[in-house]
Design a protein around this motif. Structure first.
Motif, PDB file in Angstrom:
ATOM      1  N   UNK A 230      -0.720  94.622  58.632  1.00 12.23           N
ATOM      2  CA  UNK A 230      -1.857  94.718  59.549  1.00 12.23           C
ATOM      3  C   UNK A 230      -2.964  93.783  59.110  1.00 12.23           C
ATOM      4  N   UNK A 231      -3.843  93.464  60.044  1.00 10.06           N
ATOM      5  CA  UNK A 231      -4.948  92.549  59.755  1.00 10.06           C
ATOM      6  C   UNK A 231      -6.153  92.910  60.603  1.00 10.06           C
ATOM      7  N   UNK A 232      -7.322  92.605  60.073  1.00  8.77           N
ATOM      8  CA  UNK A 232      -8.562  92.770  60.826  1.00  8.77           C
ATOM      9  C   UNK A 232      -9.507  91.643  60.442  1.00  8.77           C
ATOM     10  N   UNK A 233     -10.176  91.083  61.417  1.00  5.90           N
ATOM     11  CA  UNK A 233     -11.167  90.044  61.150  1.00  5.90           C
ATOM     12  C   UNK A 233     -12.466  90.733  60.763  1.00  5.90           C
ATOM     13  N   UNK A 234     -12.872  90.564  59.511  1.00  6.09           N
ATOM     14  CA  UNK A 234     -14.087  91.222  59.024  1.00  6.09           C
ATOM     15  C   UNK A 234     -15.314  90.337  59.162  1.00  6.09           C
ATOM     16  N   UNK A 235     -15.109  89.044  59.290  1.00  9.08           N
ATOM     17  CA  UNK A 235     -16.194  88.097  59.586  1.00  9.08           C
ATOM     18  C   UNK A 235     -15.662  87.133  60.618  1.00  9.08           C
ATOM     19  N   UNK A 237     -14.078  84.577  62.995  1.00 10.75           N
ATOM     20  CA  UNK A 237     -13.522  83.257  62.763  1.00 10.75           C
ATOM     21  C   UNK A 237     -14.196  82.260  63.695  1.00 10.75           C
ATOM     22  N   UNK A 238     -14.531  81.106  63.152  1.00  7.10           N
ATOM     23  CA  UNK A 238     -15.138  80.055  63.970  1.00  7.10           C
ATOM     24  C   UNK A 238     -14.107  78.948  64.147  1.00  7.10           C
ATOM     25  N   UNK A 239     -13.746  78.705  65.392  1.00  4.16           N
ATOM     26  CA  UNK A 239     -12.774  77.659  65.712  1.00  4.16           C
ATOM     27  C   UNK A 239     -13.471  76.566  66.502  1.00  4.16           C
ATOM     28  N   UNK A 240     -13.550  75.383  65.918  1.00  7.36           N
ATOM     29  CA  UNK A 240     -14.115  74.210  66.576  1.00  7.36           C
ATOM     30  C   UNK A 240     -12.951  73.318  66.961  1.00  7.36           C
ATOM     31  N   UNK A 241     -12.806  73.021  68.251  1.00 12.97           N
ATOM     32  CA  UNK A 241     -11.640  72.275  68.686  1.00 12.97           C
ATOM     33  C   UNK A 241     -11.649  70.839  68.190  1.00 12.97           C
ATOM     34  N   UNK A 242     -12.777  70.366  67.657  1.00 15.26           N
ATOM     35  CA  UNK A 242     -12.814  69.042  67.042  1.00 15.26           C
ATOM     36  C   UNK A 242     -12.128  69.048  65.683  1.00 15.26           C
ATOM     37  N   UNK A 243     -11.836  70.243  65.159  1.00 13.45           N
ATOM     38  CA  UNK A 243     -11.179  70.392  63.860  1.00 13.45           C
ATOM     39  C   UNK A 243      -9.828  71.063  64.065  1.00 13.45           C
ATOM     40  N   UNK A 244      -8.832  70.683  63.285  1.00 15.14           N
ATOM     41  CA  UNK A 244      -7.495  71.262  63.424  1.00 15.14           C
ATOM     42  C   UNK A 244      -7.372  72.634  62.768  1.00 15.14           C
ATOM     43  N   UNK A 245      -8.420  73.055  62.034  1.00 11.25           N
ATOM     44  CA  UNK A 245      -8.326  74.304  61.290  1.00 11.25           C
ATOM     45  C   UNK A 245      -9.529  75.200  61.598  1.00 11.25           C
ATOM     46  N   UNK A 246      -9.368  76.487  61.379  1.00  9.58           N
ATOM     47  CA  UNK A 246     -10.494  77.411  61.440  1.00  9.58           C
ATOM     48  C   UNK A 246     -11.474  76.998  60.348  1.00  9.58           C
ATOM     49  N   UNK A 247     -12.771  76.919  60.657  1.00  9.25           N
ATOM     50  CA  UNK A 247     -13.729  76.378  59.700  1.00  9.25           C
ATOM     51  C   UNK A 247     -14.471  77.453  58.904  1.00  9.25           C
ATOM     52  N   UNK A 248     -14.471  78.694  59.387  1.00 12.33           N
ATOM     53  CA  UNK A 248     -15.120  79.768  58.641  1.00 12.33           C
ATOM     54  C   UNK A 248     -14.622  81.113  59.157  1.00 12.33           C
ATOM     55  N   UNK A 249     -14.966  82.176  58.412  1.00  4.64           N
ATOM     56  CA  UNK A 249     -14.557  83.519  58.794  1.00  4.64           C
ATOM     57  C   UNK A 249     -13.615  84.128  57.775  1.00  4.64           C
ATOM     58  N   UNK A 250     -13.437  85.450  57.847  1.00  8.24           N
ATOM     59  CA  UNK A 250     -12.619  86.171  56.883  1.00  8.24           C
ATOM     60  C   UNK A 250     -11.677  87.132  57.602  1.00  8.24           C
ATOM     61  N   UNK A 251     -10.418  87.117  57.186  1.00 12.13           N
ATOM     62  CA  UNK A 251      -9.421  88.065  57.674  1.00 12.13           C
ATOM     63  C   UNK A 251      -9.007  88.947  56.506  1.00 12.13           C
ATOM     64  N   UNK A 252      -8.957  90.239  56.724  1.00  9.49           N
ATOM     65  CA  UNK A 252      -8.502  91.185  55.708  1.00  9.49           C
ATOM     66  C   UNK A 252      -7.115  91.681  56.089  1.00  9.49           C
ATOM     67  N   UNK A 253      -6.177  91.617  55.137  1.00  7.24           N
ATOM     68  CA  UNK A 253      -4.802  92.022  55.375  1.00  7.24           C
ATOM     69  C   UNK A 253      -4.472  93.278  54.587  1.00  7.24           C
ATOM     70  N   UNK A 254      -3.631  94.121  55.154  1.00  3.44           N
ATOM     71  CA  UNK A 254      -3.139  95.285  54.436  1.00  3.44           C
ATOM     72  C   UNK A 254      -1.621  95.334  54.567  1.00  3.44           C
ATOM     73  N   UNK A 255      -0.944  95.323  53.419  1.00  5.73           N
ATOM     74  CA  UNK A 255       0.516  95.483  53.363  1.00  5.73           C
ATOM     75  C   UNK A 255       0.795  96.626  52.398  1.00  5.73           C
TER      76      UNK A 255
END
Length: 292
Positions: A230-235, A237-255
């Motif tokens: 499972x996952x939840x975005x805790x901060x 995510x900022x996606x700028x289409x000028x960049x190929x990658x997510x530039x900021x934000x935090x995902x928390x995972x639980x396994x």
């Protein structure tokens, strides 16, 4: 169509991201198996980013299309130019079928079209929707037909609720996601969850590269071996289409019993994220594409 109309009456909430399957090992002591299985590996983190690329790029195409449905809804389809679709390849073929208050739009990418990001998509994205101009809401049942993102096969059906303006005055899409991604080696992941994408910049231009989104949500992923992550975005995510990658934000995972987090940085456009495990140990991850 009757079933479709019934689905379009319901408005759900949306989104999603994914990892690769959790691995087991017969070479460890029984008391250590749970901990080994629950650890999120670097490869799983990279696979997560790759899966998010699929979600984001498809969502951006749909968001761009639905924005024009709001702004040009009073005009006939012939006037709805594709000029603003900077992210939609020239080779896409759009067909529209209208049945009363419902409309079906098919985006056919044929045997392969290259996105500005360099990703290759093929097959069809199908959108069945109706819209309420008074409430400024579009409800969409979105599915795939023979759709592939690079070498990954994508199937499933998502419900999208699109509003022209949220409380911040920005377009926003909330998606209930139910889809499966399958890699060439037969590995697959089925994911269920919700994702909300607030379009904070670029929605008033025809330039693909200036689009910026803030993404929130949570989801679960079930893999081929029935492992659930499972996952939840805790901060956000900022996606700028000028960049190929997510530039900021935090995902928390639980396994299982362990929790980790992936931090995408401070806003710089780079391919680096930091994975922090349950013991606080940090590992720098290079966000390159996973080999299939």
């Amino acid at each position: 169509m009757n079933n479709l109309k019934l689905k379009l009456v319901a408005i759900f909430m949306v989104s999603g991201l994914v990892f690769t399957s959790c691995e087991d090992s017969n070479l460890v002591e029984v008391t250590d198996v749970a901990e080994v299985v629950d650890v999120i590996s670097d490869e799983e983190a990279i696979a997560l980013v790759e899966s998010e690329d699929i979600s984001d790029e498809v969502d951006n195409i749909i968001d761009d299309f639905l924005y024009d449905e709001f702004t040009l809804s009073g005009k006939d389809d012939a006037s709805k130019t594709d000029d603003r679709f900077g992210g939609m390849p020239d080779c896409v073929i759009k067909t529209v079928v209208i049945d009363g208050t419902f409309k079906t739009v098919t985006l056919d990418f044929g045997d392969g079209c290259e996105l500005p990001s360099g990703n290759i998509i093929s097959g069809k994205i199908i959108m069945n929707y109706s819209f309420d101009l008074e409430l400024q809401i579009i409800t969409v049942i979105q599915s795939f037909e023979g759709f592939m993102f690079n070498d990954i096969t994508v199937v499933g059906e998502n419900t999208i609720v699109r509003i022209k303006e949220n409380e911040n005055g920005n377009p926003e899409s909330t998606k209930t996601i139910d889809m499966t991604l399958t890699w060439l080696d037969g590995e697959f992941v089925s994911r269920l969850g919700t994702k909300t994408r607030e379009w904070i910049e670029g929605y008033d231009t025809k330039t693909w590269g200036d689009n910026v989104y803030l993404i929130t949500g949570n989801w679960t992923n079930t893999f081929k071996d029935d492992t659930v992550c499972s996952a939840i975005i805790t901060e956000a995510l900022r996606r700028e289409m000028a960049c190929k990658f997510i530039v900021s934000g935090i995902i928390e995972y639980t396994k299982g019993e362990l929790t980790s987090s992936l931090n995408f940085g401070n806003g710089s456009c780079d391919d680096i994220a930091v994975l922090t495990d349950s013991d606080g140990v940090e590992t720098e991850i290079t966000l390159k594409r996973r080999m299939h």
